[in-house]
Design an enzyme around this catalytic site. Sequence first.
Site, short mmCIF file in Angstrom:
data_model
loop_
_atom_site.label_atom_id
_atom_site.label_comp_id
_atom_site.label_asym_id
_atom_site.label_seq_id
_atom_site.Cartn_x
_atom_site.Cartn_y
_atom_site.Cartn_z
N HIS A 7 -3.64 10.55 6.73
CA HIS A 7 -2.45 9.38 7.25
C HIS A 7 -2.14 10.44 7.91
CE1 HIS A 7 0.50 12.15 4.62
NE2 HIS A 7 -0.60 11.95 3.18
N ASP A 57 0.74 -1.25 0.46
CA ASP A 57 -0.20 0.13 -0.51
C ASP A 57 0.80 1.47 0.06
OD1 ASP A 57 -2.83 1.38 0.05
OD2 ASP A 57 -1.92 1.99 1.83
N HIS A 111 -4.59 3.69 7.19
CA HIS A 111 -4.32 5.09 6.82
C HIS A 111 -2.98 5.37 7.09
CE1 HIS A 111 -7.08 6.13 4.57
NE2 HIS A 111 -8.35 6.43 6.26
N ASP A 171 -2.80 -0.92 6.08
CA ASP A 171 -2.89 -1.25 5.05
C ASP A 171 -2.96 -2.18 4.71
OD1 ASP A 171 -4.74 1.14 6.34
OD2 ASP A 171 -4.19 2.48 3.77
N GLU A 178 1.34 5.69 -0.04
CA GLU A 178 0.40 7.03 1.00
C GLU A 178 1.02 7.74 0.18
OE1 GLU A 178 -2.06 7.13 3.05
OE2 GLU A 178 -2.11 5.21 3.47
#
Length: 682
Positions: free
Chosen positions: A545, A494, A635, A640, A496
Amino acid sequence: MARYLSGLPRRQRLVGLWLLLSGIGLLGGALFAAWLDSLYQPHGMARLILWLGCFSGGITFLVIGIVLERWLFTPLRHLHGQLARLAANPDAPDISPPEGWLRGLGPDLERIHTGWRKGRRQLDDAHADGAREATRVQRRLEVLLQTLDTPLLLCDRHQRLLLYNQAAERLFVSHPGLGLGKDLSALLSAKGLADVMARLPEDGGCREVLIPHADHWLHVDLHRVAGDETLLTLTDATTTWAREVGPQAELDGLLPALRRHGAGLISAADALSHLPRDDSPELRRRLESVIDEEGDALSVSLERLGSVHDDLRRQGERLVPLWSNDLWAALGERLHTPTVTPIGMPFWLKGDAPVLLEALVTLLETLAEHTGHSDFDGELCLGNHRVYLDICWKGQALAQRHLDAWRHRRLERLPHSPSVEDVLRQHASDAWSLADGDWARLRLPLPALSRTDAPRRDLPPRPEFHDFDIALLPAPDVDLAALALRDLDIVAFDTETTGLALREGDRLISLGACRIVNGRLLADETFEQRVDPRRPIPAASTAIHGLADRDVEGAPTAEQVLPRFRDYVGGAVLLAHNAAFDMLAIQPGPATPDFDMPVLDTLLLSRALDPGLEGHDLDSLATRYGLRFTPGTRHTALGDARVTARLWQVLMLRLEARGIDTLSLALAFQARALDREDACSS
């Protein structure tokens, strides 16, 4: 319009069709009523009945739709979600009963759920004894591997890692090639290693190879175990050579010089003894000068020989790191009277613990005898490359004669009864007593370490350090598309970012990933790295986040992080939720590696499995399947990624129930949802 409606999920299409037909019915009824009214021109009650009769069809269709939605369609969707949750997680708690016209199915659903759980519980109980014994053996193996200082690797016949220990983790720290199921060649790149492994004797005989690793050479012992598996034990050959061969070579160089100086001294002395006393005074002076020079050279060589001998002895004894608090605790266990109270800051030092403890015991006995004290303070002070171990008491310093007597004491409880002087020499140490105001100290300088962190009292738990079932997986050269879903090596990841507009300049700021090997989520083999985006992070993104500019300041750039992540992925299949976004985030430019492996998307798979259900975002799916985020990890890239990995594990069960059990079938199945747009998904 038809094309637009076909892109909507099934429920939106049905609702749109229902509203359209209801509208047509009401409009048609209104037009028909107006025509009849103009034709017959009724009055009073007749006119009311005419208009109501014309509207009755549309109103009835509208009301029936509302009733069916409330009492049938909504309960059906609820039942659909409950069955999906049970199919993916039979032990899921809090199964809510059906509603509406399906309320009568509640007892049956609860009975099925209860019977399912009871059957699984009975099956678990049937295997409890065997599992308990296996757990006991596994714990013993864990303790053994965790405490063993020798790096160990175990590979199957395809050279995939089945086992490694913490010593191997320390040796290959941060190396992307270390991990269960990974190819040994990614960790140890030696040309002849595979050939040696292929020719290992079946009787367990050992073969040895020397292979490069970073700026060192590793000595590898290979043994055939369990038929097709290979055990590798590794030692740092460069460090061993420097520790043993280096001083040995210096010693070998000193011996010819000693022989030469000794022979010259003997020859000169012999010639001088046979020279008449009154003859050749010049020759006598030259011989005496030779004797002086050879004697001085011999003295220097002997002193150097003693120093090299002490080095060899210290290295042979292998002084090990000691935490001062552990040293004081061990000393307190050996002594009842006198006692030592540790004060000051703890430090790391190097020493031969059993020998040093025995010397300290005799020291405290000597101090108690000559000072009359039974309580002392122990303190460590950090010096220049040394740690000063001080024994403190209130009173006068210890006289030198008492200190000399202590130096010559024999430690009878140790093998060969060495003297305290021998122990001090082993640690390149000395001892002296000094006054400190009203107090006195006895000081021993000992080798120091650069470490400052306290030791961990408990070995960290290792949820996984071996998986022997990896050896049962298909060979690595099998077509990836034909592999069963359970046999896939998967990396769930994942990202951000600074924002959602990646094509317009938003950049990666955090990347997290975890591995699924042999159908099992590995807790420790993770990848987590913050990334400097080289642009400010908007406050709106920080609110999601939690990462601000200060959190990524000084972090490596994407061009530095992504090659490391590519090495971590290796030959695995990528997995993400809404993978199109995350794949775009990790391919920001030409200076980064290609991620050309297959990609599974839990968002598309969920849509394809349940097109009639709303909410395919990660939070909704976690709630649906009873998955929980560790507090504070929503987040975050790694948090995640972990939930995405667990989501894949439950979706895989539902895919297999539909006969979708290979990678190629799963990719084709998720492609069905590519043209769907769900406003609730993210």
